[in-house]
Design an enzyme around this catalytic site. Sequence first.
Site, short mmCIF file in Angstrom:
data_model
loop_
_atom_site.label_atom_id
_atom_site.label_comp_id
_atom_site.label_asym_id
_atom_site.label_seq_id
_atom_site.Cartn_x
_atom_site.Cartn_y
_atom_site.Cartn_z
N GLY A 97 -18.26 11.15 4.38
CA GLY A 97 -17.67 9.89 3.94
C GLY A 97 -16.86 9.28 5.07
CB ALA A 140 -9.79 9.69 3.06
N GLY A 141 -11.87 9.36 5.30
CA GLY A 141 -12.82 10.00 6.21
C GLY A 141 -12.69 9.50 7.64
CG HIS A 171 -7.99 -3.82 -12.08
ND1 HIS A 171 -7.69 -5.10 -12.44
CD2 HIS A 171 -7.26 -3.55 -10.97
CE1 HIS A 171 -6.82 -5.59 -11.56
NE2 HIS A 171 -6.55 -4.67 -10.67
NE ARG A 196 -3.89 -2.39 -10.90
CZ ARG A 196 -4.30 -2.04 -9.67
NH1 ARG A 196 -4.87 -0.86 -9.48
NH2 ARG A 196 -4.16 -2.86 -8.67
#
Lengths: 254, 670, 267
Positions: free
Chosen positions: B44, B48-49, B270, B341
Site C-alpha cells: 500500500g 501510511a505506506g 458520514h 457524524r
Amino acid sequence: MSGNMNLTLKVWRQKNKDDRGKFETYPVQHISPDMSFLEMFDVLNERLINEGKDPVAFDHDCREGICGMCSMFINGRPHGPLQGVTTCQLHMRSFKNGDTIVVEPWRASAFPVIKDLAVDRSAFDRIISAGGFISVNTGNAQDANSIPIPKDDADAAFAAATCIGCGACVAACKNASAMLFVSAKVSQFALLPQGQAERQERVLNMVAQMDAEGFGSCTNTGACEAECPKGISLSNIARMNRDYIGAQLSVQKA
Amino acid sequence: MTTSPKLDAKIPDGQLEQKWTKYRSTVPLVNPANKRNLEIIIVGSGLAGASAAASLAELGYKVKVFCFQDSARRAHSIAAQGGINAAKNYQNDGDSTYRLFYDTIKGGDYRAREANVYRLAEVSANIIDQCVAQGVPFAREYGGMLDNRSFGGTQVKRTFYAAGQTGQQLLLGAYSALQRQVGLGQVEMLTRHEMLDIVNIDGKCRGIIARDAVTGKLERHFGHAVLLCSGGYGNVFFLSTNAMGSNVTAAWKAHKKGAFFGNPCFTQIHPTCIPVSGDHQSKLTLMSESLRNDGRIWVPKRKEDAEAIRTGKLNPNDLKEEDRDYYLERRYPAFGNLVPRDVASRAAKERCDAGFGVNRTGEAVYLDFAFNMKYKYGKKEATKKGIQNPTEEQLTELGKAVVKEQYGNLFDMYQQITGVNPYENPMMIYPAVHYTMGGLWVDYNLMTTVPGLYALGEANFSDHGANRLGASALMQGLADGYFVIPYTIGAYLSNEIRTKAIDTNHEAFEAAEKSVRERLEKLKNINGTKTVDYFHKRLGKIMWDQCGMARNEQGLKQAIADIQALRADFWKDVRVPGGLNEFNPELEKAGRVADFLELGELMCRDALNRNESCGGHFREEFQTEEGEALRDDENFGYVAAWEMTGDANWELHREDLKYENIKIAQRSYK
Amino acid sequence: MSWLTRMFSSTIGQKLIVALTGLFLCTFLVVHMTGNLQLFKDDHGMSFNMYSVFMTTNPLIKTVSYILYFSILFHAFKGLHLAYKNMKARPVGYAVVNGKANSHWTSRYMGILGTIILVFIVVHMNDFWAEYKFGHIPYVQYTENLESGEITAKPYADEAGNPKSIANKAEETIVSINGVDHKITITKDLYAEVAETFKNPLLVALYLISMFAIGFHLYHGFQSGFQTLGLNHPRYNPAIQFLSTWVFAIIIPAGFAAMPLYFLLIK
C-alpha cells in the site's frame, strides 16, 4: 432504475501491448442521464460478461475526480466534452440519445497500451523520481511557521500542485508533450522557499528524464491547459522554460 | 474482565506524557551497516505506506513497496478533503497535546488506547513541520503564516488544510519523498501488483505472494518484516466513499494467517454524501462536513408532503417554513446541525425510515442553504454595502455570492453529479460509509499478532476508537509512517540482523504460492452465471441493511445466515471472464469480493457480540429513552480482537481498555 | 557531452533555437517590410534601388544577412525536425481528434504553414536575391535635378541601345546641366525586375497565399516564441498578444501583400 438513452459506443479493443487493436461497436440501451460515463461502462461490461465476452479494461479508482487514474479519450478529447472534469465525473446527461461515442486510450509512445483503454503511465513516476521532490529526510524539518510564505505564492504553488497526474495533457497535445505535467511540479517547488536549494538541479533532471521517456516537445498550442481537469496553467510551462534555460546557463558545473 | 494472554499491547510504563519519549530513547536500534541488509516489504502506498517507505528507506533499510494502482500517487488518501489536525496551538486558542488527545479519545467514545492516542497527539506537530518542509502548500494567511480551520467535535482551530484537497497534497508530499527514494535505489516500487498472501516461516512473517496485474504472474518476495498499509474495508458495503479498488484483501490474508482483527464492526457513516440515484451507482461522493456550518438539515413535517415531493408534485422551495422539520435543531438544540457524524447520520436514517425521506428512493434529506444565504450572509452584505431595506431577492443574490466563494467547488461538484443547481434548490444528502475504525489489531509498536507483520494507518484497528473525528485520519496515517514505525520497527529488527535473506524457493513460499494459484484457478473455473458485481451488490445491501447505521440482534443473525448463503452461492455461481495470465480487472475484483464475503460475516459477529451502542456502532436494543447511544463501559470497555480459528470460525480475545488520565463520561450534544 | 550540446539537444533547448531564430526573423520582417515600402515611392524606383544597393553592400548588414540566412535554415530545419520527432511521440494516432475544442488551428499547423513559407522563401530569393546577385539585371541611370527634385530615368545603355554595366553596384556623380546641379545615379534596376515579375498573376497568387501563411504562422509563432523563452507575465501578455495579432499577423503580411498587388493592378 434504468434510463431512456440509447447510444452506440465505438471502443478501442486491444488485448495487450503487442496486439494491433481495433475498434468494436457496442450499442448500449436504457442508459440513465444520471449515470457517470464509467458507470455506463460498468453496464456495458456487466452485459459483456453475461454474454461470455471479454469486458472492456479501463483504469479508474476514486471516481470522484482526484486520483487521476481514469483516462479515456472521448469523441476526440481527453476526459470528454466538458472542461475541468475527469471521465469519472462526466455524466451521461452531457450526451444525447442516439449519439455515437468514440472511446480511445491515451495515445503516446511514452504511454504504451496495456489493454483496451488502460495505458502505462509509469513514465510520470520516473520523472518525479528524477527530481520532483524536496530532499528533506523525515525529522529534518524546522517549525512549520519558521518561514513565512506570502499567501499569493502559497496559493500559486497550490494551484500548480493540484495536478492529478492523469496524463490528459499528454493525450490532448498533438505532440504528446508532458510539459504541463512536469512544469506543474517544477513550478510548485520553484514558488516555495523550501524548493530553492534544489531548484536548478530539479528542473535539469526532470526535463532530462521527460526527454528520455520519449514525450514530444511543446509547441505552445495550449491544448493541455484547455483539457486539464484541474486547470493547470500554461504559465507553469513558461516558468519551467525560464528555469531550465537559466539553470543551463548558470549552474555551477562544467 | 481481563485482557487475553494472547494480546500484549506492549504499552511502555511510566507517566502518559513520558511514555513515548522514554520508549523512543530506549527502543533497540539497528546500526546503519545492518540496515542495508534488512529488507522491508510495504503493501500500500497511501499516506501510511508512502511515508513509512520513504522514512525507512532514508534510514537505510532496503524497501519494496507494492500498490495495486498504476502509481503510488493514486492511493485513496488522495481523496481526503477537509484537513489534518495537529496540536500546534498556532491560533493561541488553548490547544495542547493533551487537548488533542482528550478530544480524540472522547470523540472515539472511549474505545481507544490512551497511550497510542497520546503519542498520536504528540507527533501531530512534527507532521506539519515535515510536510511544510516537503513543499506541501498548506493554506496561509496574508502574513505568510499557516491558516487553520475548525472541525467537528473540537473547540479549537487546529485543522491545517489545503483548500478541499488536503489529502491530495499530503499524499503527493509523501509520494514525492517515496519517489525520491525510488530514484536513489533505496526503494523498489512495484505498481499494479496486488498482495495475495503473506508467508510465515517459523512463526514470523517473512514475505508475501503478489500478483503482477499486467502479466498475471505470481511473484514471491522476501522481507525481514512486512508492513500492511492497505487502508480500510468500507467497500464491503459495495457503496461507500472509498475508491473502487479499495479492499480488505491484504489485511484479510494476514488475518487468515494469524493476525487478529480488531473491532471489525466499527465503521464510520458520514452524514453528508450525495444520495444514491439509481442501482447503476458505483460509488458515493462525499460533500465536506464544512457544509453543515451553513446548511440547515430538514425534512417535511407531514408524510403527505414528503410523498408529494418524492413524486415531484411539490417543489421543496414552496413548502412553508412551519411545515418543515429541522430535526437536528429540534433534537439537539445545543449543537444543532453540527452534531458529530454518527449522531447526524443516525438522525437522518431515523427520519427516512419513518417515511419522511425526500428523493425518489425516499432516502435523502435536505441540506438547505437558502436561509443562511438570505439572512446570515445576505443581511451582512447588505449592511456592508449600505443597502437600506433590501428585498428578499436582493438578500438572496448578495448571500449567493458569499456562499459561492466559500463552497463554490463543492456546489459545482454537486451540480455535476446530480444535475441539480444547489444555489436554487436545497441539496439532497444521505449518510454513506466512509471510514473503518476497525482493522488489524496491533500493539504499541504497530505489530500485529504475527511477529514481523505490522499494520499502519486505516488498516490497523487504530487510535480512533468507535468513531473518528474529522481531520484525524490523515494525522494517524502520517504519524504511523513518519514518526512511529521508524522507531518501533527497531524493537523487532534489532533481533533479526543475523537472519539472512531467505530464499524464496523455501517450502513456505512454495506452499503459499500454490494456494494462491489454486484459489485463482478455482475462481476462474467456476464459470457460473453471475458477475462479481452481482454478489458484491447483494453483500453490500445485507451489510447496509443489517450492519449499517443501526444494528439489532435479529438482523445481525439474519445477516450472518444470508452472508453464508451468499458466499456459498458465490463459490458455485460466479463468472470470472478472461485468463489468469493477463491483465484481468474482473479477476482482481473477484478475489477482493470473496474476501469481503468472509469479512462481512465477522463484522456482523462482532456487532452481535458488542451488546452496547458506542460511536459508529449503534445497537437498537441499547439506547436511551431519547434514542441516544447507550454505552456499557463495564462489560464492553475492551477492544474485540478476533482470531480466525478455521473456516468462518473465530475466537474472541479481549484487550481491556484502561483510562488513567481521562474520566469517562456519557457524550451528550443536547 | 558539454553543457551546451546537452542544452541544445533537450526538447526545451531545441525549442529555444526555434524561438530565438523565429523572433529574429520577426525583426527582420519589420526591417524588410519598412525598406520595401519604398517600392510605393513615385521616383521610378530610385529609392528602392538605392536601398537595395545599401542592403547588399553595407558590411554590417552583410554580416547580419548571413545570420539571417543561417536563421532561416536553422529555424526551418529545427522546426521540421521537431515536428517529425513530435509525430514519433505518438506513433498510433487517434481515430477522432477534436482539436478545435482546445487550441487555435494555427498552432496545430505550424509545420505546414512553415513549409509553405519555406517554399515561398526559395521562390522569392530565386526571383530577386539570386537574380540581383548573380543574374543579369540591367542598369538604370537616374538624373535628379537637385533644385527641383525632379527625377528622370533611362536604361543605362550605349548609343546603340545595348545595356551597359558598371563595376560597382552603384555610381553617383554630380554634373551641371544648364547650370543646375544634377545627380546622375547608375545602379542595378531591381525595381524594374520587381515590376516585371509581379505582372505574372500566378506568381502574385503564390505571394498572396504565402502572405496568408506568414500571417497565420506569426499569429501563433510570435507569442509562442515568448512562451518558449519563458516570458509569460500577466502584465505583458496583452502587449505580446496585441503585437502578434496586429503587427505580425495583419499589418506586416498585408503590407507585403500590397506590393505585388500594386504592381499587378495599379502600375
